[in-house]
Scaffold this active site. Structure first.
Site: not given
Length: 492
Positions: A30, A261-263, A271
């Site tokens: 992304y 962080s996407k995590r 998003d």
């Protein structure tokens, strides 16, 4: 070197003194906020300097390639207005540069470094990552191998990587526009891999070669690349090339201690759009994450940002991503939109709640524009348009207008035949009917409008008042809901 005519033509097309920047993402997923900020700053530098902005896809790390990621990059850049100026065909613009489509040229440059003694072939079974964690150049026998033996083993087909030969002693100094002069001991730098066994270059080598060939004058990237910059400088010096202007941006953080962080659930650009934020608001806010234009003003168009953007406004300090601040920007942009543009942006969210095609979405949008911060807030406000919700008659009690259930019943019974007699169902006729009733009853308008609004919406908080809701619902549905309310109150 061979077949350099393409590069010679390119160099002829690069006027001396022209500002040339590039955004060079890897297609590994992304487009996170930090990527977008790098792309934006790079674009702004080019536009402010009346120069060229180049898009380059650095896809040489095929192990991390994510299907569809290039499409995400293209789409994000297009939506954000970050147009690039040229592509790989002389005379562009024709799309971005793709590194894997240029794979043949990097090996030639690496071989040139081998010939000059600034790089060497390594036949050892070692990791080929850009970082080469734990690699000790003084312990690598290939570093000290004779050129004759190296050539013989390569010609025999033995697989190898090409490593940069970092000086064992001394220091390397580079200048960054944000962090100033930085000096490192060469003994702390590893002999990074330039060409992997599959023939593809590492990021750390390909970006230097491409930046030179494309005449890049300003390199914008995250501060995590500060530690790699001495090795880049040594490569430039080995080739005898000019070193570009480095701009290392501090990270975007979700709080004082953690990077986004996407995590950990932090949003990407896509998003944020899915969450109801406008592209223009996101871009404006991202521009201010680590850069200050000076003064109190915060809301700018892209053209205005390009006009005022200067490197001296960039900060060394990490920037904190504040979703509430972004929400403020979004609300400002929503209120500044034309009614037509807002209706177009809001319609998909309106239709999530209002399925009835007879209900005019643009009419509802007109009620929402000044009351909306984020587009995803819209559906929950509109459920009553499709279906009258279940509600308690206590909603008819309104202390401020001294309205109770009995008074509401009386008022609805008075208003029902008045509404039935209206021929032209519009704001003016509905409003006149209710204000005339207030005069007749010698009461405030609210004493008439409150019970009508509760009857037609079944909610105490609604976008728009009784007049607008009645008009949007239409005469028949308004009368039906008023009769339901009367029955509720009579059976209380």
């Amino acid at each position: 070197m061979k077949d350099m005519s393409w590069f010679e033509e390119m160099e002829q097309r690069i006027p001396n003194g022209e500002v040339r920047t590039r955004f060079a993402p890897s297609p590994t997923g992304y487009m996170h906020v930090g990527n977008l900020r790098t792309a934006l700053y790079t674009w702004l530098i080019a536009r402010h300097g009346k120069g060229k902005f180049i898009l380059r896809i650095e896809d040489t790390d095929q192990g991390r390639y994510v299907e569809g990621a290039v499409d995400v990059i293209y789409r994000t850049m297009t939506e954000c207005g970050l147009d690039h100026d040229e592509g790989p065909d002389v005379g562009g613009p024709v799309g971005p540069y793709i590194q894997t489509e240029r794979r043949g040229l990097y090996k030639e440059y690496a071989d040139l470094l081998v010939e000059k003694g600034c790089a060497y072939r390594c036949f050892c079974e070692k990791a080929e990552s850009d970082e080469d964690a734990g690699f000790e150049k003084v312990a690598d026998p290939c570093r000290f191998m004779s050129k004759e033996e190296s050539d013989r083993r390569a010609e025999s087909g033995e697989p190898y990587v090409i490593r940069q030969r970092i000086p064992e002693d001394g220091t390397t100094t580079f200048h960054d526009e944000i962090f100033g002069d930085i000096t490192v001991e060469n003994s702390t730098l590893d002999d990074q891999v330039l060409i992997k066994r599959d023939g593809l270059p590492t990021y750390n080598f390909a970006n230097v070669v491409d930046d030179h060939l494309m005449g890049i004058t300003h390199v914008v990237r995250g501060s995590e690349y500060l530690s790699s910059s001495p090795k880049y400088n040594l490569l430039y010096e080995s080739f005898g090339w000019d070193i570009p202007c480095y701009v290392h941006c501090s990270p975007v953080m979700r709080d004082a201690h953690n990077k986004m962080s996407k995590r950990h659930g932090d949003p990407s650009y896509e998003d944020l759009i899915a969450q109801g934020y406008l592209t223009d608001a996101v871009v404006n806010y991202v521009a201010l994450l680590g850069w200050s234009p000076g003064g109190e003003r915060e809301v700018f168009t892209m053209a205005e940002l390009a006009e005022i953007f200067e490197l001296k406004g960039l900060s060394k300090s990490p920037a904190i991503f504040d979703i509430e601040k972004l929400k403020f920007f979004n609300a400002e942009y929503i209120r500044a939109m034309s009614p037509e543009d807002f209706a177009k942006a809001a319609e998909p969210f309106i239709r999530q709640a209002v399925k009835n095609p007879d209900i005019d979405a643009s009419a509802i949008a007109a009620l929402l524009q000044q009351r909306t911060e984020v587009l995803t807030d819209i559906p929950e406000k509109l459920d009553f348009f499709d279906a009258l919700p279940e509600y308690d008659t206590e909603l008819f009690i309104h202390k401020k207008s001294k309205t109770d259930e009995a008074g509401s019943l009386e008022m609805l019974n008075r208003m029902l035949p008045v509404f039935e007699a209206i021929d032209s169902w519009c704001d003016e006729s509905i409003l006149t009917a209710m204000t005339d009733m207030a005069v007749t009853c010698e009461c405030k308008n609210a004493k008439v409008m409150w019970p009508v609004r509760i009857a037609v919406a079944g909610k105490a908080v609604t976008p728009g008042g009784a007049v607008e809701i009645c008009r949007i619902l239409g005469k028949d549905e308004t009368l039906r809901r008023m009769r339901i309310a009367i029955e509720k109150l009579e059976n209380k």
